[in-house]
Scaffold this motif. Structure first.
Motif, PDB file in Angstrom:
ATOM      1  N   SER A  13      12.854  14.127  -4.989  1.00  0.00           N
ATOM      2  CA  SER A  13      13.190  12.818  -5.552  1.00  0.00           C
ATOM      3  C   SER A  13      13.633  11.906  -4.406  1.00  0.00           C
ATOM      4  N   ILE A  14      13.106  10.683  -4.381  1.00  0.00           N
ATOM      5  CA  ILE A  14      13.514   9.723  -3.361  1.00  0.00           C
ATOM      6  C   ILE A  14      14.791   9.033  -3.837  1.00  0.00           C
ATOM      7  N   ASP A  15      15.855   9.158  -3.062  1.00  0.00           N
ATOM      8  CA  ASP A  15      17.146   8.583  -3.449  1.00  0.00           C
ATOM      9  C   ASP A  15      17.329   7.168  -2.913  1.00  0.00           C
ATOM     10  N   SER A  16      16.978   6.965  -1.639  1.00  0.00           N
ATOM     11  CA  SER A  16      17.187   5.647  -1.026  1.00  0.00           C
ATOM     12  C   SER A  16      16.392   5.547   0.263  1.00  0.00           C
ATOM     13  N   VAL A  17      16.243   4.310   0.734  1.00  0.00           N
ATOM     14  CA  VAL A  17      15.660   4.055   2.048  1.00  0.00           C
ATOM     15  C   VAL A  17      16.553   3.038   2.746  1.00  0.00           C
TER      16      VAL A  17
ATOM     17  N   VAL B 104      16.771   0.535   6.068  1.00  0.00           N
ATOM     18  CA  VAL B 104      16.047  -0.125   7.148  1.00  0.00           C
ATOM     19  C   VAL B 104      16.936  -1.214   7.736  1.00  0.00           C
ATOM     20  N   ASP B 105      17.083  -1.215   9.043  1.00  0.00           N
ATOM     21  CA  ASP B 105      17.895  -2.223   9.743  1.00  0.00           C
ATOM     22  C   ASP B 105      19.309  -2.300   9.162  1.00  0.00           C
ATOM     23  N   GLY B 106      19.842  -1.147   8.775  1.00  0.00           N
ATOM     24  CA  GLY B 106      21.206  -1.090   8.277  1.00  0.00           C
ATOM     25  C   GLY B 106      21.383  -1.433   6.824  1.00  0.00           C
ATOM     26  N   THR B 107      20.311  -1.827   6.128  1.00  0.00           N
ATOM     27  CA  THR B 107      20.397  -2.169   4.707  1.00  0.00           C
ATOM     28  C   THR B 107      19.805  -1.041   3.872  1.00  0.00           C
ATOM     29  N   THR B 108      20.578  -0.561   2.903  1.00  0.00           N
ATOM     30  CA  THR B 108      20.142   0.548   2.054  1.00  0.00           C
ATOM     31  C   THR B 108      19.618   0.021   0.719  1.00  0.00           C
ATOM     32  N   HIS B 109      18.452   0.517   0.325  1.00  0.00           N
ATOM     33  CA  HIS B 109      17.832   0.148  -0.947  1.00  0.00           C
ATOM     34  C   HIS B 109      17.751   1.400  -1.816  1.00  0.00           C
ATOM     35  N   ARG B 110      18.373   1.354  -2.989  1.00  0.00           N
ATOM     36  CA  ARG B 110      18.339   2.481  -3.904  1.00  0.00           C
ATOM     37  C   ARG B 110      16.959   2.605  -4.542  1.00  0.00           C
ATOM     38  N   ALA B 111      16.518   3.835  -4.746  1.00  0.00           N
ATOM     39  CA  ALA B 111      15.199   4.088  -5.319  1.00  0.00           C
ATOM     40  C   ALA B 111      15.274   4.163  -6.837  1.00  0.00           C
TER      41      ALA B 111
ATOM     42  N   LEU C  16      10.340   1.148   2.058  1.00  0.00           N
ATOM     43  CA  LEU C  16       9.808   2.508   2.046  1.00  0.00           C
ATOM     44  C   LEU C  16       8.488   2.573   2.801  1.00  0.00           C
ATOM     45  N   GLY C  17       7.618   1.580   2.544  1.00  0.00           N
ATOM     46  CA  GLY C  17       6.340   1.546   3.242  1.00  0.00           C
ATOM     47  C   GLY C  17       6.501   1.425   4.743  1.00  0.00           C
ATOM     48  N   ARG C  18       7.394   0.565   5.165  1.00  0.00           N
ATOM     49  CA  ARG C  18       7.639   0.373   6.596  1.00  0.00           C
ATOM     50  C   ARG C  18       8.142   1.658   7.239  1.00  0.00           C
TER      51      ARG C  18
ATOM     52  N   ALA D 131       0.808  -1.211   0.000  1.00  0.00           N
ATOM     53  CA  ALA D 131       0.000   0.000   0.000  1.00  0.00           C
ATOM     54  C   ALA D 131       0.832   1.248   0.000  1.00  0.00           C
ATOM     55  N   VAL D 132       1.840   1.278   0.838  1.00  0.00           N
ATOM     56  CA  VAL D 132       2.600   2.506   1.015  1.00  0.00           C
ATOM     57  C   VAL D 132       3.881   2.477   0.221  1.00  0.00           C
ATOM     58  N   ALA D 133       4.022   1.497  -0.610  1.00  0.00           N
ATOM     59  CA  ALA D 133       5.258   1.377  -1.346  1.00  0.00           C
ATOM     60  C   ALA D 133       5.439   2.466  -2.370  1.00  0.00           C
ATOM     61  N   ALA D 134       4.424   3.254  -2.647  1.00  0.00           N
ATOM     62  CA  ALA D 134       4.544   4.219  -3.710  1.00  0.00           C
ATOM     63  C   ALA D 134       4.434   5.618  -3.209  1.00  0.00           C
TER      64      ALA D 134
END
Length: 280
Positions: free
Chosen positions: A53-57, A59-66, A123-125, A16-19
């Motif tokens: 612009s969303i660059d990255s998120v 969580v728990d030390g792991t980075t996910h590029r947008a 991102l949603g979390r 749901a909140v992924a976008a």
């Protein structure tokens, strides 16, 4: 097709909140002017009224590029709208100093091959975990949860007037708000009413609520002189034809224009205002 839901942010599903995405500049300039109003953080920098612009998120030390198209905007009225490059959503946004909270989200649930699932989940979390602390240096914004997870953003560049496909919000009847509308009332296969300006040909072309349109378009000193429109001759149901007539009122005359990042505003000599959003 996708379905829409409405529910409290604390119960939002990951999809749901992924976008997160769609929208004050000097008239006629393609450079946004950020000296206007809007909510500011504790550092005095604007948070609302800016397309980020969303660059990255992380969580728990792991980075996910947008993905490149991921972005978000919080307007001055307390509404957020955004995209992950796949799904889109809108939400209530409460800004209090250096804190931001998103709630009451409406979202799409589409599956897209080019948008990593882990990015959308993370991102949603992060965005729905509660109040977020903001750190803003003007061109970059970081949202941080109480647990230390972060969403990093940067100020989006202004879209170019030329070559951009502008999705048009057609002006409503007098006293009513503008609204997006497509050929069949639900949006055609190419995204409803839209316009594209060609610098070399000095033309504008695209689709009205019902028909396709072409006209000359000469840009000078913050204004665009639009020529007599040439359109196809299809007939659609009454509300679409009425909306098309209102949009055609921009043509065969001069309009002022301004671009604020991903939003184009056209204002005719009689005061009619039409807004359009750059499609990704």
């Amino acid at each position: 097709m996708y379905r829409q839901k409405r529910q409290r942010s604390k119960t939002l599903t990951v999809a749901a909140v992924a976008a997160l995405v769609p929208l004050a500049a000097a008239c006629g300039s393609e450079k946004a002017n950020d000296s206007g109003g809007g909510s500011v953080g504790a550092d005095g920098q604007r948070i609302t009224g800016v397309q980020w612009s969303i660059d990255s998120v992380t969580v728990d030390g792991t980075t996910h590029r947008a993905p490149d198209a991921a972005q978000v905007r919080i307007d001055d009225a307390g509404e957020a709208a955004g995209s992950t490059g796949c799904n889109s959503f809108s939400a209530r946004a409460d800004v209090d100093g250096e804190r931001v909270r998103l709630s009451d989200a409406m979202f799409t649930e589409k599956a897209c091959d080019k948008t990593p699932v882990d990015f959308e989940k993370s991102l949603g979390r992060t965005l729905t975990t509660g109040s977020l602390t903001t750190e803003n240096d003007g061109d970059r914004l970081t949202l941080t949860t109480d647990a230390g997870d972060t969403v990093r953003l940067s100020k989006a560049q202004d879209a170019s007037l030329y070559g951009t496909k502008w999705a048009v919000d057609v002006p409503g009847p007098e006293g009513q708000e503008s609204h997006p509308v497509g050929k069949d009332g639900k949006g055609d296969e190419k995204g409803g009413a839209h316009l594209t300006f060609d610098r070399d040909a000095k033309t504008v072309s695209g689709r009205l609520p019902c028909n396709r349109v072409n006209a000359s378009a000469t840009v000078s000193d913050g204004s665009i002189t639009l020529g007599v429109p040439s359109t196809t001759r299809m007939m659609c149901e009454g509300s679409l034809m009425d909306a098309e007539k209102r949009l055609l009122g921009l043509f065969d005359g001069k309009v002022d224009y301004r671009i604020d990042q991903g939003t184009l505003t056209l204002t005719s000599e009689d005061g009619t205002t039409v807004r359009a959003v750059a499609e990704k």
